[in-house]
Structures are given as C-alpha cells and as structure tokens.
Design a protein around this motif. Structure first.
Motif, mmCIF file in Angstrom:
data_model
loop_
_atom_site.group_PDB
_atom_site.id
_atom_site.type_symbol
_atom_site.label_atom_id
_atom_site.label_comp_id
_atom_site.label_asym_id
_atom_site.label_seq_id
_atom_site.Cartn_x
_atom_site.Cartn_y
_atom_site.Cartn_z
ATOM 1 N N ILE A 141 7.610 26.816 -82.587
ATOM 2 C CA ILE A 141 6.238 26.820 -83.119
ATOM 3 C C ILE A 141 6.218 26.169 -84.494
ATOM 4 C CG2 ILE A 141 4.328 28.298 -83.863
ATOM 5 C CD1 ILE A 141 5.198 30.288 -81.724
ATOM 6 N N TYR A 145 4.007 23.106 -85.776
ATOM 7 C CA TYR A 145 3.178 23.265 -86.977
ATOM 8 C C TYR A 145 3.489 22.169 -87.988
ATOM 9 C CZ TYR A 145 0.792 25.582 -90.865
ATOM 10 O OH TYR A 145 -0.043 25.866 -91.899
ATOM 11 N N PHE A 172 -6.006 23.292 -84.746
ATOM 12 C CA PHE A 172 -5.674 23.791 -83.413
ATOM 13 C C PHE A 172 -5.626 22.663 -82.391
ATOM 14 C CE2 PHE A 172 -7.136 25.079 -79.212
ATOM 15 C CZ PHE A 172 -6.186 26.022 -78.878
ATOM 16 N N GLN A 200 6.689 33.588 -76.268
ATOM 17 C CA GLN A 200 5.644 32.807 -76.934
ATOM 18 C C GLN A 200 4.324 33.577 -76.965
ATOM 19 O OE1 GLN A 200 5.798 29.815 -78.432
ATOM 20 N NE2 GLN A 200 7.946 29.415 -78.028
ATOM 21 N N ARG A 201 4.027 34.296 -75.876
ATOM 22 C CA ARG A 201 2.789 35.087 -75.845
ATOM 23 C C ARG A 201 2.845 36.221 -76.864
ATOM 24 N NH1 ARG A 201 2.915 34.208 -70.128
ATOM 25 N NH2 ARG A 201 3.997 36.185 -69.775
ATOM 26 N N ARG A 202 4.027 36.821 -77.032
ATOM 27 C CA ARG A 202 4.165 37.888 -78.020
ATOM 28 C C ARG A 202 3.924 37.352 -79.432
ATOM 29 N NH1 ARG A 202 4.655 39.382 -73.603
ATOM 30 N NH2 ARG A 202 2.441 39.555 -73.979
ATOM 31 N N THR A 204 2.145 34.739 -80.152
ATOM 32 C CA THR A 204 0.720 34.425 -80.229
ATOM 33 C C THR A 204 -0.097 35.673 -80.538
ATOM 34 O OG1 THR A 204 0.938 32.593 -78.661
ATOM 35 C CG2 THR A 204 -1.266 33.517 -78.966
ATOM 36 N N GLY A 205 0.196 36.772 -79.838
ATOM 37 C CA GLY A 205 -0.528 38.019 -80.080
ATOM 38 C C GLY A 205 -0.362 38.500 -81.500
ATOM 39 N N SER A 207 0.350 36.661 -84.090
ATOM 40 C CA SER A 207 -0.309 35.712 -84.983
ATOM 41 C C SER A 207 -1.811 35.955 -85.046
ATOM 42 C CB SER A 207 -0.030 34.273 -84.522
ATOM 43 O OG SER A 207 1.349 34.012 -84.515
ATOM 44 N N VAL A 208 -2.415 36.256 -83.886
ATOM 45 C CA VAL A 208 -3.857 36.517 -83.858
ATOM 46 C C VAL A 208 -4.184 37.783 -84.651
ATOM 47 C CG1 VAL A 208 -5.806 37.123 -82.371
ATOM 48 C CG2 VAL A 208 -4.218 35.325 -81.674
ATOM 49 N N SER A 273 -8.038 31.965 -79.070
ATOM 50 C CA SER A 273 -7.133 33.110 -78.890
ATOM 51 C C SER A 273 -7.903 34.381 -78.563
ATOM 52 C CB SER A 273 -6.289 33.310 -80.147
ATOM 53 O OG SER A 273 -5.468 32.190 -80.394
#
Length: 352
Positions: A141, A145, A172, A200-202, A204-205, A207-208, A273
């Motif tokens: 990531i 970035y 984004f 990656q989903r973890r 993302t969660g 980060s949101v 998100s």
C-alpha cells in the motif's frame, strides 16, 4: 450507480448554494462558495473538502478547511447512523439477494460469540522467518501511495496552485489506477499470489476507522459554533434529500436493489469505503457483483464528479454568481436523470 452519483453531487451543490442565498437575504452573509463545500464533503470525503477548503482560504474564505471537514463528518454520520438502519430494514423486508432477514446478533453487538466460525483475517504469504506478512501488505500500500503522491505532485507543479490543489482531492482515483498497474505487474512477474486480499481488507477497515476519527478530531469546535446555524440547516437538508433520492432510485434499480442502494448511499454521503462497509452488512462475502461495480463506477462518475469539482470554483475563477453556478448544476442533474431514463436504469418500484 455512476449516474445516480452524478445526480446527487449537483443536487447537493444546488441545495448548498440555495441556502447561501437564503441566509444572505436574511442578513447572514456567507462566503459565495460556502454551500459548495457540501458535495465535496458528502460525495468525495474529507480529502477533497480539506484540500479545496484550504485553497479557498487563500482567497478570503476564513476557516474553509474546517468547514469542509465538518460537512465530511456530518456525511459520515448520515452514512452510518442512517445507512445501517436502512440496510437492516431492507434485510428484514427480505430484499437481500442472498437472503438474510435481519442483522445477526453478533453484527448488532459488534463482537462474535464464543464458538462462532469466523472469517479468517487473511493468510500468510511471506515466510515469517524473513518478514512479517502484515508489514509486507502495508508496504505494498505504501508503494502505491508513494507512486500516487509523486505523480500528483509532478502533475500539480505544471498547473496553477488553485487548480493543482484539486488534484489532491482525486488521490483515490489516481491511487486506484496505480494499484491496478502494480497488481498487473506482480501478476505478470508471477508474484500476484503474495498480495493477500484478506489482510488488505483488514488494513482497509483500519484505515477507514482512522480516517473517520481523524476527520472528527481535526474539526475546530470554535468554527463550528460560529457557523452552527448554516452548517446545521444545510447538512440536514442535504442529508435528508440525498437519503430520499437514494431510496427512491434504489427501489427502482433493476437487480441487487438493496446491495446497490447500500453501496451508493455510503458513497454519496461518505466515501467509496463507506459504501463498501454498508455493502458488507448485506453481502458479507461480496458474492454479488456490486463491490466490483463500485470500483468501475468511479471511472464512469469521474467526468461528472470531476467536472462538478471544477464547477464549484466558478464563482472564484470565472466570476460567476451563485445563481449562475446553481443553474449549471441543475443542468447536470437534468442530463443525469435523462440518461438514467433513456438507458432503462430506472425500473418499476420493488414490491414491499
């Protein structure tokens, strides 16, 4: 869904501009683009609202960045405190494509019960003797970035400062493109398997959640209190109208109506998100194609949302009045609505 977003962005701008005129008539003078921060905060999130609000401070809009962040925070409020009950209601009505008539007790409580077969958080793709998988996934990531940051910084250097500031709000979109390119390169190199979707989903969660907390903490209460009346009036009007529009169209979207309603509602009140988080309530394993549609939607919505992001600057760049800018936004709304009807994307109302 892209056209629905293309309908809500100008609608939110029109409502915001209308309230600026109303408050001006009542003797409460607001900066000309005050109301245009609403679609930036609701539809595009804190990044765009902050960057453009900061740019407007340079031309006389006092506390523009804080006000933009405030609208973004209110958008998050609608996304979750209105969106979750709406999704729950739809599930109880049996509108979920893969069944499920209510939120599970674990979902309501927020904690899994002992003995429940839980989804894996991810899998190890890097041998622990060499590196930590979580660190590697975060590094991927970080690479995306860094590439995105470098690209926007270079592109912005060729543009006027106020125009270049807009590019940062589309971080984004450029980041999504960089991620797809990196994924393709890794696949061609035979390394696609080391990027684990679960981990990656973890990330993302997390980060949101961090983004939401950071957005709220960055708000200066002194500024909010000074503008509490226009902020409250505009936020409530925009939030309610957006909710009603999304519900109306959501009931008439052919196929996956609840899933698409949840996804687009979260997107136009928070960020993409947020739309994915609401979608996970009704479609936890992403068995419907809606999650993919959200990603594709951004490409189709970019001309309207991007154009709207430029148009909110019209009173400052081109000397347009608030009325003139609002009329153009009304025209964009009309075009989006006509396209929805012409393409047959508005069907009959779903039965209760």
């Amino acid at each position: 869904m892209a056209l629905i977003q293309g309908l809500t962005f100008p609608m939110q701008a029109v409502i915001g501009g209308l309230f600026v005129l109303i408050f001006g008539a009542l003797g409460f003078e607001l900066f000309s683009t005050f109301g245009f921060l609403v679609p930036l905060g609701f539809n595009e999130g804190p990044g765009q609202a902050l960057s453009i609000g900061k740019a407007w401070e340079a031309v006389g809009f006092a506390d523009g960045a804080t006000i933009g962040l405030t609208f973004a925070a209110v958008g998050y409020f609608f996304s979750f405190f209105v969106g979750v009950p709406l999704v729950n209601y739809g599930m109880r009505k049996g509108r979920a494509f893969h069944g499920g008539e209510n939120l599970s007790p674990d979902c309501v409580l927020g904690v899994f019960s002992p003995g429940v077969d839980c989804e894996n958080a991810g899998k190890l793709t890097i041998h622990s003797g060499n590196a930590e998988t979580m660190a590697f996934q975060a590094a991927l990531i970080g690479v995306v970035y860094g590439l995105t940051y470098a690209f926007i910084r270079m592109a912005a250097s060729f543009l006027p400062p106020d125009v270049g500031a807009i590019l940062w709000g589309f971080f984004f979109f450029f980041g999504l493109g960089a991620a797809l390119v990196l994924q393709k390169i890794m696949s061609l190199a035979g390394l696609g398997h080391i990027a684990d979707p679960g981990v990656q989903r973890r990330i993302t969660g997390w980060s949101v959640d961090y983004l939401i907390v950071a957005t709220v903490m960055a708000i200066q209460l002194r500024v909010v209190w000074e503008y509490i009346l226009p902020i409250a009036a505009i936020s409530i009007a925009v939030g309610l109208s957006t909710t009603l529009v999304i519900i109306w169209f959501g009931r008439r979207v052919p196929g996956y109506s609840l899933e698409r309603t949840a996804a687009i509602f979260g997107t136009v009140t928070g960020t993409v998100s947020c739309g994915l988080l609401l979608l996970r309530i009704v479609d936890p394993e992403f068995r419907t194609p809606v999650a993919y549609e959200i990603a594709v939607m951004n490409a189709f919505a970019l001309p309207i949302v991007g154009g709207g992001t430029v148009l909110v600057n019209a009173p400052l760049w081109w000397g347009w009045s608030v009325w003139q800018t609002m009329l153009v936004f009304v025209g964009v709304m009309a075009v989006s609505l006509i396209l929805l009807l012409m393409l047959g994307l508005v069907g009959k109302k779903a039965a209760d």
